[in-house]
Design an enzyme around this catalytic site. Sequence first.
Site, PDB file in Angstrom:
ATOM      1  N   ASN A 156       0.877  -1.173   0.000  1.00 61.32           N
ATOM      2  CA  ASN A 156       0.000   0.000   0.000  1.00 61.32           C
ATOM      3  C   ASN A 156       0.914   1.223   0.000  1.00 61.32           C
ATOM      4  OD1 ASN A 156      -1.781   2.068   0.495  1.00 61.32           O
ATOM      5  ND2 ASN A 156      -2.237   1.462   2.610  1.00 61.32           N
TER       6      ASN A 156
ATOM      7  N   LYS B 206       0.211   4.214  -0.272  1.00 59.60           N
ATOM      8  CA  LYS B 206      -0.405   5.436   0.279  1.00 59.60           C
ATOM      9  C   LYS B 206      -0.131   6.602  -0.667  1.00 59.60           C
ATOM     10  CE  LYS B 206      -0.101   3.371   4.789  1.00 59.60           C
ATOM     11  NZ  LYS B 206      -0.207   3.541   6.231  1.00 59.60           N
TER      12      LYS B 206
ATOM     13  N   HIS C 112      -9.644   1.695   4.361  1.00 59.92           N
ATOM     14  CA  HIS C 112      -8.400   1.856   5.126  1.00 59.92           C
ATOM     15  C   HIS C 112      -8.642   2.817   6.286  1.00 59.92           C
ATOM     16  CE1 HIS C 112      -4.325   2.934   6.231  1.00 59.92           C
ATOM     17  NE2 HIS C 112      -3.957   1.793   5.681  1.00 59.92           N
TER      18      HIS C 112
ATOM     19  N   GLU D 215      -6.995   5.145   7.458  1.00 58.33           N
ATOM     20  CA  GLU D 215      -6.705   6.556   7.180  1.00 58.33           C
ATOM     21  C   GLU D 215      -7.889   7.223   6.484  1.00 58.33           C
ATOM     22  OE1 GLU D 215      -2.927   5.890   5.264  1.00 58.33           O
ATOM     23  OE2 GLU D 215      -2.090   5.285   7.200  1.00 58.33           O
TER      24      GLU D 215
ATOM     25  N   GLU E  42      -6.002  -4.517  10.226  1.00 58.48           N
ATOM     26  CA  GLU E  42      -4.964  -3.514  10.452  1.00 58.48           C
ATOM     27  C   GLU E  42      -5.258  -2.732  11.732  1.00 58.48           C
ATOM     28  OE1 GLU E  42      -2.759  -2.450   6.581  1.00 58.48           O
ATOM     29  OE2 GLU E  42      -4.429  -1.080   6.824  1.00 58.48           O
TER      30      GLU E  42
ATOM     31  N   GLY F 273       2.156   2.283  10.809  1.00 56.15           N
ATOM     32  CA  GLY F 273       3.175   3.324  10.707  1.00 56.15           C
ATOM     33  C   GLY F 273       3.849   3.662  12.026  1.00 56.15           C
TER      34      GLY F 273
ATOM     35  N   SER G  15       2.875  -2.162  10.427  1.00 51.22           N
ATOM     36  CA  SER G  15       4.300  -2.325  10.740  1.00 51.22           C
ATOM     37  C   SER G  15       4.808  -3.738  10.448  1.00 51.22           C
ATOM     38  CB  SER G  15       4.597  -1.930  12.194  1.00 51.22           C
ATOM     39  OG  SER G  15       4.264  -0.566  12.414  1.00 51.22           O
TER      40      SER G  15
HETATM   41  P1  PGA Z   1       2.563   0.293   7.694  1.00 52.00           P
HETATM   42  O1  PGA Z   1       1.145   0.584   7.003  1.00 52.00           O
HETATM   43  O2  PGA Z   1       3.057  -1.007   7.130  1.00 52.00           O
HETATM   44  O3  PGA Z   1       3.421   1.468   7.296  1.00 52.00           O
HETATM   45  O4  PGA Z   1       2.323   0.206   9.157  1.00 52.00           O
HETATM   46  C1  PGA Z   1       0.238  -0.457   6.727  1.00 52.00           C
HETATM   47  C2  PGA Z   1      -1.025   0.124   6.126  1.00 52.00           C
HETATM   48  O5  PGA Z   1      -1.477   1.187   6.573  1.00 52.00           O
HETATM   49  O6  PGA Z   1      -1.612  -0.468   5.185  1.00 52.00           O
END
Ligand code: PGA
Length: 248
Positions: A9, A11, A94, A96, A166, A172, A211
Amino acid sequence: MRTKLIVGNWKMNGSRAANAALLEGIVAGLDDARAEAAVCVPAPYLQQCQDALAGTPVAWGAQDVSMHACGAYTGEICASMLAEFDCRYVIVGHSERRAYHREDSDLVARKAQAVLAEGMTPIVCVGETLAQREAGETMQVVGGQLGAVLELLAPEQVARIVVAYEPVWAIGTGRNATPDVAQDVHAGLRAQLAARNADAAPGVRILYGGSMKPENARELLARPDIDGGLIGGAALKAQDFLAIIHAA
Ligand code: PGA
């Protein structure tokens, strides 16, 4: 047997030059990887992905979609447009988007339906915040998020989705869920899928995201209900992304 699936992903990251190097690096390093791999990229780069990845084992897709079909929805992108770029996957819900764009589970369900209607696979994201986990509400929260989608889909469509667990507190942050914690949630989600379609549930892939990186991927992916990963930060470096694909 579920084939493991590793999805990057990106982003809101990338540039034409950086993408070219990253995609080339991923394809060159796949070797005989047996996991399936895909990248979900910002929409302006779908053409670049199609050009670079067609004919390779790496699939591509988008990170969001409109719940509407084509029409007067300024700024939106509908599923039929994504299908024209041969997207295989579209991430929906997601955290976010839930947090910054106020998407609720009903909207996410409609987006999943729009993706399925165009013959693509929605990657339905669910996850609890730290406060919700500490309050013991994890299964209630993720169950509600998945439940809204399952309610809208026909039972036979359950076989055509991918779910991504998630935990918001792991995204993150460098702090991943432990394999035991993730496995517990994944098993709960699979039971919920089974309640809607018992035949399909064993075949639905449930990815872990938050992560995941080369150092923890192997252990997470060894758990029985962790069928792959949705990778943010580590998907932006070919070497790290490849290490996770090979771990799978
Ligand atoms: P990350 O993000 O691996 O940077 O924690 C995962 C995601 O938000 O899909």
